[in-house]
Design a protein around this motif. Sequence first.
Motif, mmCIF file in Angstrom:
data_model
loop_
_atom_site.group_PDB
_atom_site.id
_atom_site.type_symbol
_atom_site.label_atom_id
_atom_site.label_comp_id
_atom_site.label_asym_id
_atom_site.label_seq_id
_atom_site.Cartn_x
_atom_site.Cartn_y
_atom_site.Cartn_z
ATOM 1 N N ASN A 146 0.928 -1.245 -0.076
ATOM 2 C CA ASN A 146 0.075 0.133 -0.155
ATOM 3 C C ASN A 146 0.737 1.346 -0.237
ATOM 4 O O ASN A 146 1.952 1.422 0.740
ATOM 5 C CB ASN A 146 -1.132 0.025 1.309
ATOM 6 C CG ASN A 146 -2.116 -1.052 1.451
ATOM 7 O OD1 ASN A 146 -3.115 -0.714 0.364
ATOM 8 N ND2 ASN A 146 -1.949 -2.142 2.041
ATOM 9 N N ILE A 147 0.430 2.272 -0.799
ATOM 10 C CA ILE A 147 1.087 3.640 -0.504
ATOM 11 C C ILE A 147 0.930 4.397 0.659
ATOM 12 O O ILE A 147 -0.372 3.890 1.427
ATOM 13 C CB ILE A 147 0.599 4.326 -1.853
ATOM 14 C CG1 ILE A 147 1.418 5.518 -1.970
ATOM 15 C CG2 ILE A 147 -0.896 4.905 -1.667
ATOM 16 C CD1 ILE A 147 1.551 6.140 -3.408
ATOM 17 N N ASP A 148 1.931 5.076 1.239
ATOM 18 C CA ASP A 148 1.591 5.776 2.385
ATOM 19 C C ASP A 148 0.949 7.131 2.161
ATOM 20 O O ASP A 148 1.984 8.178 1.674
ATOM 21 C CB ASP A 148 2.603 5.823 3.154
ATOM 22 C CG ASP A 148 2.513 6.535 4.519
ATOM 23 O OD1 ASP A 148 1.641 7.517 4.673
ATOM 24 O OD2 ASP A 148 3.207 6.199 5.421
ATOM 25 N N PHE A 149 -0.369 7.505 1.700
ATOM 26 C CA PHE A 149 -0.749 8.657 1.328
ATOM 27 C C PHE A 149 -0.385 9.643 2.055
ATOM 28 O O PHE A 149 -0.214 10.788 1.338
ATOM 29 C CB PHE A 149 -2.268 8.461 0.873
ATOM 30 C CG PHE A 149 -2.788 7.503 -0.022
ATOM 31 C CD1 PHE A 149 -2.604 7.997 -1.252
ATOM 32 C CD2 PHE A 149 -3.407 6.355 0.185
ATOM 33 C CE1 PHE A 149 -3.307 7.322 -2.352
ATOM 34 C CE2 PHE A 149 -3.689 5.658 -0.836
ATOM 35 C CZ PHE A 149 -3.855 5.862 -1.983
ATOM 36 N N ARG A 150 -0.423 9.701 3.276
ATOM 37 C CA ARG A 150 0.139 10.948 4.097
ATOM 38 C C ARG A 150 1.507 11.102 3.799
ATOM 39 O O ARG A 150 2.054 12.647 3.733
ATOM 40 C CB ARG A 150 0.094 10.724 5.396
ATOM 41 C CG ARG A 150 -1.556 10.504 6.171
ATOM 42 C CD ARG A 150 -1.821 10.372 7.487
ATOM 43 N NE ARG A 150 -2.950 10.495 7.751
ATOM 44 C CZ ARG A 150 -3.381 9.838 8.716
ATOM 45 N NH1 ARG A 150 -2.865 8.923 9.700
ATOM 46 N NH2 ARG A 150 -4.861 9.968 9.025
ATOM 47 N N ARG A 151 2.564 10.325 3.637
ATOM 48 C CA ARG A 151 3.880 10.593 3.396
ATOM 49 C C ARG A 151 3.852 11.267 1.979
ATOM 50 O O ARG A 151 4.433 12.261 1.473
ATOM 51 C CB ARG A 151 4.688 9.249 3.299
ATOM 52 C CG ARG A 151 6.091 9.557 3.175
ATOM 53 C CD ARG A 151 6.820 9.063 4.427
ATOM 54 N NE ARG A 151 8.288 8.938 4.357
ATOM 55 C CZ ARG A 151 9.188 9.703 4.816
ATOM 56 N NH1 ARG A 151 8.571 10.725 5.553
ATOM 57 N NH2 ARG A 151 10.468 9.460 4.535
ATOM 58 N N VAL A 152 3.196 10.827 0.903
ATOM 59 C CA VAL A 152 3.202 11.416 -0.325
ATOM 60 C C VAL A 152 2.586 12.627 -0.234
ATOM 61 O O VAL A 152 3.240 13.640 -0.889
ATOM 62 C CB VAL A 152 2.319 10.255 -1.426
ATOM 63 C CG1 VAL A 152 2.296 11.262 -2.878
ATOM 64 C CG2 VAL A 152 3.108 8.903 -1.564
ATOM 65 N N ALA A 153 1.469 12.876 0.338
ATOM 66 C CA ALA A 153 0.852 14.394 0.561
ATOM 67 C C ALA A 153 1.782 15.196 1.311
ATOM 68 O O ALA A 153 1.780 16.395 0.761
ATOM 69 C CB ALA A 153 -0.528 14.372 1.510
ATOM 70 N N ALA A 154 2.478 14.467 2.267
ATOM 71 C CA ALA A 154 3.753 15.581 2.862
ATOM 72 C C ALA A 154 4.661 16.021 1.799
ATOM 73 O O ALA A 154 5.279 17.406 1.935
ATOM 74 C CB ALA A 154 4.219 14.775 3.865
ATOM 75 N N LEU A 155 5.179 15.450 1.368
ATOM 76 C CA LEU A 155 5.982 15.675 0.036
ATOM 77 C C LEU A 155 5.290 16.601 -0.859
ATOM 78 O O LEU A 155 6.028 17.518 -1.340
ATOM 79 C CB LEU A 155 6.732 14.313 -0.870
ATOM 80 C CG LEU A 155 7.515 14.631 -1.902
ATOM 81 C CD1 LEU A 155 8.778 15.177 -1.277
ATOM 82 C CD2 LEU A 155 7.876 13.250 -2.517
ATOM 83 N N MET A 156 3.963 16.471 -1.476
ATOM 84 C CA MET A 156 3.527 17.457 -2.301
ATOM 85 C C MET A 156 3.370 18.734 -1.608
ATOM 86 O O MET A 156 3.420 19.871 -2.377
ATOM 87 C CB MET A 156 2.307 16.707 -2.754
ATOM 88 C CG MET A 156 2.262 15.435 -3.894
ATOM 89 S SD MET A 156 3.426 15.680 -5.306
ATOM 90 C CE MET A 156 4.864 14.935 -4.604
ATOM 91 N N THR A 157 3.022 18.604 -0.290
ATOM 92 C CA THR A 157 2.990 19.799 0.411
ATOM 93 C C THR A 157 4.225 20.456 0.447
ATOM 94 O O THR A 157 4.181 21.879 0.373
ATOM 95 C CB THR A 157 2.258 19.478 1.993
ATOM 96 O OG1 THR A 157 1.094 19.177 1.519
ATOM 97 C CG2 THR A 157 2.166 21.019 2.614
ATOM 98 N N PHE A 158 5.072 19.904 0.598
ATOM 99 C CA PHE A 158 6.554 20.588 0.864
ATOM 100 C C PHE A 158 6.875 21.257 -0.344
ATOM 101 O O PHE A 158 7.531 22.525 -0.342
ATOM 102 C CB PHE A 158 7.557 19.397 0.896
ATOM 103 C CG PHE A 158 9.091 19.874 0.837
ATOM 104 C CD1 PHE A 158 9.527 20.519 1.990
ATOM 105 C CD2 PHE A 158 9.821 19.827 -0.314
ATOM 106 C CE1 PHE A 158 10.876 21.055 1.887
ATOM 107 C CE2 PHE A 158 11.078 20.182 -0.539
ATOM 108 C CZ PHE A 158 11.691 20.955 0.699
#
Length: 103
Positions: A74-86
């Motif tokens: 599974n993807i860690d959607f929160r981690r990917v979202a944190a990268l996009m937010t960065f």
Amino acid sequence: MNEDEAALLFHALSNPDRLNVIRALVIAGPTGLSAGDIARQIGASPSRASFHLAALSEVGLIHSERQSRSVLYNIDFRRVAALMTFLMDDCCNGSPDLKACCP
């Protein structure tokens, strides 16, 4: 997220096969995919897919869970979202009008 952590994640994503793994897992959503399904979707051998899955797991972009004889990823959607937010937090120097282009 700080610059060092973002750089680590971008390094892990700097491979086309790994990007394809991430995209496949995004499409799969919360149900995830087995390693075999991922290998087929990205057109890689099981050992090559396993190599890429390990690299993405190591940096926390994906995680695995054993279910019976299979391993689901599974993807860690929160981690990917944190990268996009960065990337997007300071978009357009904070201008609400210009930032609206990037939902």
